[in-house]
Design an enzyme around this catalytic site. Structure first.
Site, PDB file in Angstrom:
ATOM      1  N   GLU A  17       0.775  -1.315  -0.103  1.00  0.00           N
ATOM      2  CA  GLU A  17      -0.067  -0.049   0.063  1.00  0.00           C
ATOM      3  C   GLU A  17       0.896   1.365   0.000  1.00  0.00           C
ATOM      4  O   GLU A  17       0.935   2.012   1.064  1.00  0.00           O
ATOM      5  CB  GLU A  17      -0.874  -0.086   1.149  1.00  0.00           C
ATOM      6  CG  GLU A  17      -2.041  -1.035   1.007  1.00  0.00           C
ATOM      7  CD  GLU A  17      -3.223  -1.138   1.792  1.00  0.00           C
ATOM      8  OE1 GLU A  17      -3.020  -0.423   3.021  1.00  0.00           O
ATOM      9  OE2 GLU A  17      -4.341  -1.745   1.812  1.00  0.00           O
TER      10      GLU A  17
ATOM     11  N   GLU B 250      -5.255  -8.178  -1.325  1.00  0.00           N
ATOM     12  CA  GLU B 250      -6.003  -8.194  -0.077  1.00  0.00           C
ATOM     13  C   GLU B 250      -7.581  -7.881  -0.410  1.00  0.00           C
ATOM     14  O   GLU B 250      -7.539  -7.119  -1.187  1.00  0.00           O
ATOM     15  CB  GLU B 250      -5.534  -7.082   0.513  1.00  0.00           C
ATOM     16  CG  GLU B 250      -4.120  -7.336   1.331  1.00  0.00           C
ATOM     17  CD  GLU B 250      -3.617  -6.317   2.302  1.00  0.00           C
ATOM     18  OE1 GLU B 250      -4.548  -5.672   3.005  1.00  0.00           O
ATOM     19  OE2 GLU B 250      -2.496  -6.215   2.393  1.00  0.00           O
TER      20      GLU B 250
HETATM   21  C1  BG6 Z   1      -4.632  -2.909   4.702  1.00  0.00           C
HETATM   22  C2  BG6 Z   1      -3.089  -3.571   5.154  1.00  0.00           C
HETATM   23  O1  BG6 Z   1      -4.646  -1.563   4.739  1.00  0.00           O
HETATM   24  O2  BG6 Z   1      -5.806  -3.348   5.246  1.00  0.00           O
HETATM   25  C3  BG6 Z   1      -3.322  -4.635   6.032  1.00  0.00           C
HETATM   26  O3  BG6 Z   1      -2.432  -3.751   4.083  1.00  0.00           O
HETATM   27  C4  BG6 Z   1      -4.483  -4.447   6.799  1.00  0.00           C
HETATM   28  O4  BG6 Z   1      -2.040  -4.642   6.623  1.00  0.00           O
HETATM   29  C5  BG6 Z   1      -5.519  -4.614   6.167  1.00  0.00           C
HETATM   30  O5  BG6 Z   1      -4.528  -5.495   7.943  1.00  0.00           O
HETATM   31  C6  BG6 Z   1      -6.980  -4.590   6.834  1.00  0.00           C
HETATM   32  O6  BG6 Z   1      -6.860  -3.468   7.563  1.00  0.00           O
HETATM   33  P1  BG6 Z   1      -7.346  -3.718   9.354  1.00  0.00           P
HETATM   34  O7  BG6 Z   1      -6.987  -2.431   9.617  1.00  0.00           O
HETATM   35  O8  BG6 Z   1      -8.730  -4.325   9.467  1.00  0.00           O
HETATM   36  O9  BG6 Z   1      -6.235  -4.646   9.832  1.00  0.00           O
END
Ligand code: BG6
Length: 485
Positions: A196, A383
């Protein structure tokens, strides 16, 4: 058949949220190791020591005073230290991923485990750990997908040279890249440089003390140059390497058809596309250069930087997709909801997760089309997932139908993007395929996994792994190559 036969189905994690083993096997501390847990309503805090020696805290996105150094005390619970302990459970976890039929597994390498200070000293024990992990994955026919750097930096570099604001960090990073590229060149094909990259703007993520636009964009330039150099170096070490960039993609819709709202949406989208433009097209877009001029931002470049950017472009775009947002020219009139790196504007057409993240599978199809139409390079969703509170029933089962429903809709959207829009999508790794620490809140109760890990927000738990209902569901999805949802 909708998905290509070699489609990379799998799951994704990050060292600082999953691995634990905080100082084990010679690992050095990283910035993330000094960040407390938080919640939806209370932010995670950075613990630091001032020049004068006092111990203070600021919220994770705030600036730190000059000369402050990261500080880790004994009394406070820091979630990254144990996380969900992949360090000691990797065999068991990989066996579970294999049982689900994973074709690939995305993990990040902890820079401070390989180079404890981030400088040019190598920790052999750290290298040996990832050897064991990659060997275990390959023995299970799972392709490793490696994020070289996910949201942290060895603390020493933050303390001594202000992290990525200093050009020396490029050199140190390249040494780290060279070390892992050479060591794992027979084991890893898929790499991504920075997780990111469009969200890298704080001490925790890139070790900078100030987070004004000048510092942030100068650091971004160093990240771009480092990424381009890493691509060129990687290809020299193994021409078969596939090296991608990684961006958080949050498509923005205009709040109305008022032209000013449409312009606001365009401006929002191109701020994130700026990071892709540089890494895929190889140059700064005109609008960004105009912004720098207007705001008096001067990017210090060295001779040859522009050539490097144009030569070191990436093979694919990796991106995270969780939600969309809404843009308006009058932001004072809208309601903001959740988001882990920044709040999003509420969209009345969407339902939200308990953390206020708008659920928008159509937004995923829009993102896939927008990115493919614009860049014409393969896309990899690295993701996507649903953070929720899971209930362990009296009989020990976890009935996470809400998670299944979320994935069904998003995978359906991917299918449409492939079959109807012709998008070249090479893989899909769901976020937090096994429960891990939330990046945004530091919580454990915000769970994403197909596999439950017994660990709570205060670090209590047996770390026992249990399959959730979604485990068998995802197994079926992979076995049918996405046909049975
Ligand atoms: C992304 C990141 O922003 O979202 C991850 O690359 C992160 O590291 C994921 O865990 C989900 O966000 P969160 O805050 O729910 O863990």
């Amino acid at each position: 058949m909708s998905f290509p036969s070699n489609f990379l189905w799998g799951g994704a994690t990050a060292a600082n949220q999953y691995e634990g083993g905080y100082l084990s096997g010679g690992k050095g501390p990283s910035t993330l190791d000094a960040i407390t847990g938080g919640s939806h309503d209370s932010p995670r805090m950075i613990t630091y020591q001032t020049k004068e020696g006092t111990i203070e805290r600021v919220t994770r996105n705030q600036a730190l005073p000059e000369g402050a150094i990261g500080y880790i005390d004994e009394e406070t619970y820091y979630p990254s230290h144990v996380a969900t302990d992949f360090y000691h459970h990797y065999k068991e976890d990989i066996a579970l991923f294999a049982e689900m039929g994973f074709k690939c597994f995305r993990l990040s390498i902890s820079w401070a485990r390989i180079c404890p200070k981030g400088t040019k000293e190598v920790n052999e024990e750290g290298l040996a750990f990832y050897d064991r992990v990659f060997d275990e994955l390959l023995a299970n026919n799972i392709e490793p997908v490696v994020t070289i750097n996910h949201f942290d930096i060895p603390m020493y570099l933050a303390d001594t040279v202000d992290g990525w604001s200093d050009r020396q960090t490029i050199d140190n990073f390249l040494f780290f890249c060279e070390t892992i590229f050479k060591r794992y060149k027979e084991k890893v094909t898929y790499w991504m440089t920075f997780n990111e990259i469009n969200f890298l703007r704080s001490w925790t993520q890139i070790g900078i003390h100030q987070n004004d636009s000048q510092t942030k964009y100068q650091a971004a330039h160093h990240l771009f140059v480092a990424s381009a150099k890493a691509v060129l170096l990687g290809k020299k070490i193994n021409p078969d390497f596939q090296i991608g960039m990684m961006v958080a993609y949050i498509p923005s819709y205009p709040l109305s058809c008022r032209p000013e709202d449409v312009l606001a949406a365009l401006q929002f989208n191109r701020e994130q596309e700026f990071y892709i433009d540089v890494q895929v097209r190889g140059y700064y877009p005109a609008h960004k250069l105009k912004q720098f001029e207007r705001e008096g931002i001067t990017i210090k470049k060295e001779a040859g930087d522009d050539e490097l950017l144009s030569e070191g472009t990436v093979d694919y775009i990796g991106f995270s997709y969780y939600m969309s947002t809404v843009a308006t020219a009058t932001p004072e009139n809208v309601t903001y909801v959740g988001g882990n790196q920044m709040p999003a504007v509420k969209n009345p057409y969407l339902e939200e997760s308990e953390w206020g993240w708008g659920i928008d599978p159509v937004g995923l199809r829009i993102s896939l089309s927008a990115l493919y139409d614009r860049y014409h390079v393969p896309l990899f969703i690295v993701e996507n997932g649903f953070g929720a509170v899971d209930i362990v029933e009296a009989d020990g089962t976890i009935q996470d139908d809400y998670r299944i429903a979320y994935f069904q809709k998003h995978i359906q959207a991917m299918k449409e993007a492939i079959t109807l829009d012709g998008v070249d999508l090479i893989g899909y790794t769901t976020w937090g395929c096994i429960d891990l620490v939330s990046a945004g809140t530091g919580e454990m109760k915000k769970r994403y996994g197909f596999i439950h890990v017994d660990m709570d927000d205060n670090g209590h738990g047996t770390l026992k792994r249990t399959k959730k209902k979604s485990f068998d569901w995802y197994k079926k999805v992979i076995a049918s190559n996405g046909e049975e949802l």
